[in-house]
Design an enzyme around this catalytic site. Sequence first.
Site, PDB file in Angstrom:
ATOM      1  N   ILE A 183       0.763  -1.312  -0.104  1.00  0.00           N
ATOM      2  CA  ILE A 183      -0.113   0.196   0.026  1.00  0.00           C
ATOM      3  C   ILE A 183       0.910   1.172  -0.067  1.00  0.00           C
ATOM      4  O   ILE A 183       2.026   1.237   0.394  1.00  0.00           O
ATOM      5  CB  ILE A 183      -1.198   0.020   1.225  1.00  0.00           C
ATOM      6  CG1 ILE A 183      -2.071   1.073   1.101  1.00  0.00           C
ATOM      7  CG2 ILE A 183      -0.143  -0.190   2.457  1.00  0.00           C
ATOM      8  CD1 ILE A 183      -3.282   0.929   2.002  1.00  0.00           C
ATOM      9  N   CYS A 184       0.474   2.234  -0.659  1.00  0.00           N
ATOM     10  CA  CYS A 184       1.100   3.738  -0.626  1.00  0.00           C
ATOM     11  C   CYS A 184       2.379   3.657  -1.438  1.00  0.00           C
ATOM     12  O   CYS A 184       2.191   3.332  -2.587  1.00  0.00           O
ATOM     13  CB  CYS A 184       1.179   4.198   0.871  1.00  0.00           C
ATOM     14  SG  CYS A 184       1.348   5.848   1.060  1.00  0.00           S
TER      15      CYS A 184
END
Length: 188
Positions: free
Chosen positions: A104-105
């Site tokens: 994620i991210c």
Amino acid sequence: MSKKACVFLAPGAEEMEFVISVDVLRRGDVKVTVAGLPDNAAVKCSRQVNIVPDCSLAEAAQKGPYDLLVLPGGLGGAEALSKSKEVGKLLKEQESAGRFIAAICAAPTALKAHEIGVGKTVTSYPSVESQMTEGGKYIYKQDKVVVDGNIITSRGPGTAFDFALKLVDMLNGKEKASEVAKAMLLNY
């Protein structure tokens, strides 16, 4: 048999993405091991919150194999994951076995650094989109959560619940993910 996940915790990790992932997975009946980089000492995250891992990355590796490896974002955390040869080795073993890998991210940049999921569709935090698309190794979407085979990616702190619930769904089914979401007053 209970599903197992290993969530990496590196200095500079984004706290929300890390904690939400671990919390939701545990609510979803997944046995989670928090693996600290480089060891089991407290890790200072991106917003100066200190989190103590369950064990070191080396110790966590001995407890595998895992059904899922999770890479939380945060620029510093993603850089540490990208540079870790041990993380790269675990990711390559996970990918070759066809087991799930989630990032994620900014953490999808660690997938790229270790050449994981090449040719698959991914997403990331907007500021690292150009890194992910450079070289044409990935197909890029701006969806909140993208699943392509065994690779699951997401955008950032605001998509952390969507991401974590998708992980529960992938491991223990949509019904379990919906049950967890409902208990947290979320829709899934």
